[in-house]
Design an enzyme around this catalytic site. Structure first.
Site, short mmCIF file in Angstrom:
data_model
loop_
_atom_site.label_atom_id
_atom_site.label_comp_id
_atom_site.label_asym_id
_atom_site.label_seq_id
_atom_site.Cartn_x
_atom_site.Cartn_y
_atom_site.Cartn_z
CE LYS A 158 39.30 65.57 59.76
NZ LYS A 158 38.12 65.93 58.98
CE LYS B 21 41.52 67.14 62.81
NZ LYS B 21 42.78 66.35 62.71
N GLY C 137 40.08 70.66 54.66
CA GLY C 137 40.27 72.05 54.26
C GLY C 137 40.10 73.03 55.40
N GLY C 138 40.27 72.55 56.66
CA GLY C 138 40.14 73.45 57.79
C GLY C 138 38.72 73.72 58.21
CG HIS D 115 49.57 70.82 58.01
ND1 HIS D 115 48.22 71.04 58.12
CD2 HIS D 115 49.70 69.90 57.02
CE1 HIS D 115 47.57 70.30 57.25
NE2 HIS D 115 48.46 69.60 56.55
CG HIS E 299 42.07 75.97 61.69
ND1 HIS E 299 43.10 75.71 62.57
CD2 HIS E 299 41.04 76.43 62.44
CE1 HIS E 299 42.71 75.99 63.80
NE2 HIS E 299 41.47 76.44 63.75
CD GLU F 112 46.33 67.45 54.99
OE1 GLU F 112 45.96 67.94 56.07
OE2 GLU F 112 46.03 67.94 53.89
NE ARG G 74 40.44 67.47 48.72
CZ ARG G 74 41.32 68.39 49.13
NH1 ARG G 74 42.30 68.74 48.34
NH2 ARG G 74 41.21 68.95 50.33
#
Length: 727
Positions: A173, A215, A221-222, A265, A292, A332, A349
């Site tokens: 990230k 994060k 995927g939370g 989101h 999440h 996202e 993906r």
């Protein structure tokens, strides 16, 4: 590697709408004139910087390196394209649906994913053994591991996904934020640096200003994501996020970002070929989440203006182009109340929620993936694409919303679904009789619907959720139905804290059944008993009074008690048998005049009833001592009490100790023998079914002993912590 192979055999049909169906073509007529073309034909796009323009390689056999619903999903499209399919399976999945659907299936190891679905060498060995030209990773597992994409390149096997460089860049990230900033994609204020000391991260949180989002640098995927609303929350949230990230991704590096309050989101589906063409297939709103993780998604996002739709789509394209992306990906964004959006991450993906995009575009994204991976061009331009209608997806999980969405495992004793149609789709990897195992994600299926407008699509979703019936384990179906019916959701007023904000309305304190529900259950039970008795007397004379099971009496009415269990509460109904096969059922102080019959249609049992003059129709499932009713107003069940000589005596856990809610691994123990604890204190943290679960004290007490240690795997219902007995 030893591998057993399943070849041939009768294929069971998959409950899924055919892609590119006539109905979708009518909704998207502009797509009819486009055909995929070979890259041997001249390509009008001059950019070749994404990948080396190698000679196209047709795919005739594909291995799906995944399981469950997504494996079935890929197999369906591959078969429609005439491509042979190869499945892999662990011990736990030996009899799974994706194994039966594939043309070939290979055993790859025990249930833990590190020994099976995450074992790159085993997967590649099967690809070589089966002579598969390509591997489709699905989502999760190996889909976002750049090392696996590299291995595919080394072994000359087509990886149905982006180049490893794009996975690597977007998988970290902190790196992705720097790339996005340089590409002119809006990013949110935060710390993405290398100093991972607790004090430095805490200082950065103070600089950014609370609340902050912690994060995991890797993954998605939370997982590894926590919110710290104030300084005192920070260290415990950081510890929990690190632990979850370490277990999920093998890395505990964190970033800290400003938390946007009441955020939405919103994510954009992008698609790119090898030759410089990248398009966006519009946005999805995935705001409504628990832990999440998304549970209801829709496309397009409600309330988004045309200009914002174009701006966020173009930003997503810039993001994909910045890393030389190829294939299907999702960018996202976090969106605030003023529809300003900020890059959050890119999932390199296919997404779980991709069907809603398929339903509003008429495209099959898996077919696009396979064709692009084989070297074909995208057959359309951005200006050719228009969103058509509205689609919703509801994820059906084996979990208990009333117990903090605790996932569960067990057999699907009864499973009936809405009938698939051109506007109703069910993506699943299980059938009636299958078992939801503790080893993998507890998602049972995805229910996807389409209609011309958001309101019509939402009403369809509500209706079809009522037609989805599961017996054998807890599910979130009723919760999804209540969520989809909530006035704020109906109005499109959604954000990531929606469930928490409306918790009291969505998850009210569970009460006992109403008198009318008990009367309906009593009627179903009486009819069930009558049918059972008729079956026993089938060989006797049918007109004999001794085979009449309807409480026949001379010169008087017959009244009998009927006991049922509403949760743990015994309820006694008083049933009077009347003429014309009617019953007067007294529940506490109310009386209900009832009649009805049981009927069977398409393998389902229905209760057709008349209660106090009101006709009703409910699906009913009889399971051992339980009766489950699925009505237009909801689902409920009652149990018949077992005699003591059958049930025996059951002692509760002594002295209020803690038990394992399911099979899982202990990751943290917070107490020691001799500690005094209060009700609600967190005693231990377990990891099961890809989630962390807090084991709390049920009452005040003193810890006597702890039979298990961190890292140990424990079985469901074992005593984790013993308390001293009360004085």
């Amino acid at each position: 590697m030893a591998a057993s192979t399943i070849l041939g055999g009768k294929m069971k049909s998959l409950s899924m709408v055919p892609y590119f169906s006539a109905a979708f073509r009518l909704r998207c007529p502009s797509l009819l004139r486009y055909n995929f073309t070979s890259v041997n034909q001249k390509c009008s796009c001059s950019s070749t910087s994404k990948q080396n323009l190698a000679k196209p390689r047709p795919i005739t056999k594909v291995l799906i390196a995944n399981r469950g619903e997504i494996a079935c999903r890929v197999i369906k499209t591959a078969k429609n394209m005439g491509i042979r399919t190869v499945a892999v399976y662990s011990d736990a999945d030996r009899c799974s649906m994706h194994v039966d659907l594939a043309d070939e299936a290979y055993h790859i190891g025990p249930p833990p994913v590190r020994d099976s679905y995450l074992n790159m060498e085993k997967i590649m060995s099967v690809a070589k053994m089966s002579r598969s030209q390509a591997i489709h990773p699905g989502y999760g597992f190996l889909s976002e591991k750049p090392e696996f994409a590299d291995l595919c390149e080394i072994e000359d096997v087509i990886f149905v996904g982006p180049p490893s460089s794009a996975i690597r860049d977007m998988g970290i990230k902190s790196t992705s934020k720097a790339i996005m900033s340089a590409a002119g994609v809006p990013i949110i204020e935060g710390y993405h640096g290398d100093d991972q000391s607790i004090q430095h991260l805490k200082n950065e949180a103070e600089r950014i200003g609370y609340p902050v989002m912690i994060k995991a640098v890797r993954g998605g995927g939370g997982k590894g994501m926590r919110i710290a609303m104030k300084e005192s929350d920070f260290e415990s949230a950081l510890e929990s996020a690190k632990r979850e990230s370490r277990n999920a991704f093998g890395d505990e590096s964190m970033l800290v970002e400003k938390y946007v309050e009441r955020p939405r989101h919103v994510e954009v589906q992008v698609f790119a070929d090898r030759y410089g063409k990248t398009v966006y297939l519009f946005e999805r709103d995935c705001s409504v989440q628990r832990r999440h993780q998304k549970i209801i998604e829709e496309a397009p996002a409600p309330g988004i203006s045309h200009d914002v739709r174009r701006e966020i789509g173009e930003a997503a394209v810039r993001a994909a182009e910045a890393v030389g992306y190829v294939g299907a990906g999702t960018v996202e964004f976090i969106m605030d109340r003023n529809q300003k959006f900020y890059f959050m991450e890119m999932n390199t993906r296919l997404q779980v929620e991709h069907p809603v995009t398929e339903l509003i575009t008429g495209l099959d994204l898996v077919e696009l993936q396979l064709r692009v991976a084989a070297g074909e061009k995208l057959p359309f331009e951005q200006d050719d694409l228009r969103p058509n209608g509205h689609a919703f997806e509801a994820r059906i999980y084996a979990e208990d919303p009333e117990s903090e969405f605790l996932p569960g495992a067990g057999p699907l004793i009864h499973l009936s679904t809405p009938d698939p149609a051109s506007d109703v789709r069910i993506d699943t990897g299980v059938r009636q009789g299958d078992e939801v195992t503790v080893h993998y994600d507890p998602m049972i299926a995805k229910l996807i619907v389409w209609s011309e407008s958001r309101g019509a699509a939402l009403r369809k979703l509500q209706s079809k959720l009522r037609d989805y019936h599961v017996v054998g384990l807890d599910t979130n179906i009723k919760f999804l139905s209540d969520l989809a019916s909530h006035p704020n959701f109906v109005d499109g007023d959604v954000h990531t804290g929606f469930i928490e904000e409306h918790h009291a309305e969505l998850l009210p304190v569970k009460g006992n059944l109403s008198q009318s529900q008990l009367a309906e259950a009593g009627l179903a039970l009486l009819l069930c008993i009558t049918d059972a008795n008729k079956s026993l007397a089938r060989n006797l004379e049918q007109n004999s009074p001794f085979t009449n099971t309807f409480g026949f009496r001379l010169n008087k009415e017959y009244t009998r008690p009927l006991r049922v269990l509403d949760a743990d509460l015994m309820k006694e109904l008083h049933v009077t048998y009347l003429r014309d096969k009617q019953y007067l059922i007294q529940v506490e102080s109310l009386e209900f005049l009832c009649s009805g019959e049981l009927s069977k249609e398409n393998g389902r049992t229905y209760l057709n009833s008349v209660i106090n003059g009101v006709k009703g129709r409910s699906a009913v499932v009889f399971q051992n001592q339980s009766i489950h009713l699925f009505t237009k107003d909801g689902t409920f069940h009652v149990n018949r009490p077992s005699p003591k000589f059958v049930s025996g005596s059951h002692s509760s856990l002594p002295s209020g100790g803690a038990v394992a809610p399911m099979t899982g691994t202990i990751v943290k123990v917070n107490v020691q023998p001799g500690n005094k604890v209060k009700a609600g204190d967190i005693l231990m943290i377990m990891e099961a079914m890809k989630m962390e679960h807090k084991i709390k004290a049920q009452k005040d007490g003193v810890v006597e002993s702890i039979p298990y240690k961190e890292g140990q795997t424990v079985q469901r219902n074992v005593e984790l912590i013993k308390f001293f007995k009360d004085d």
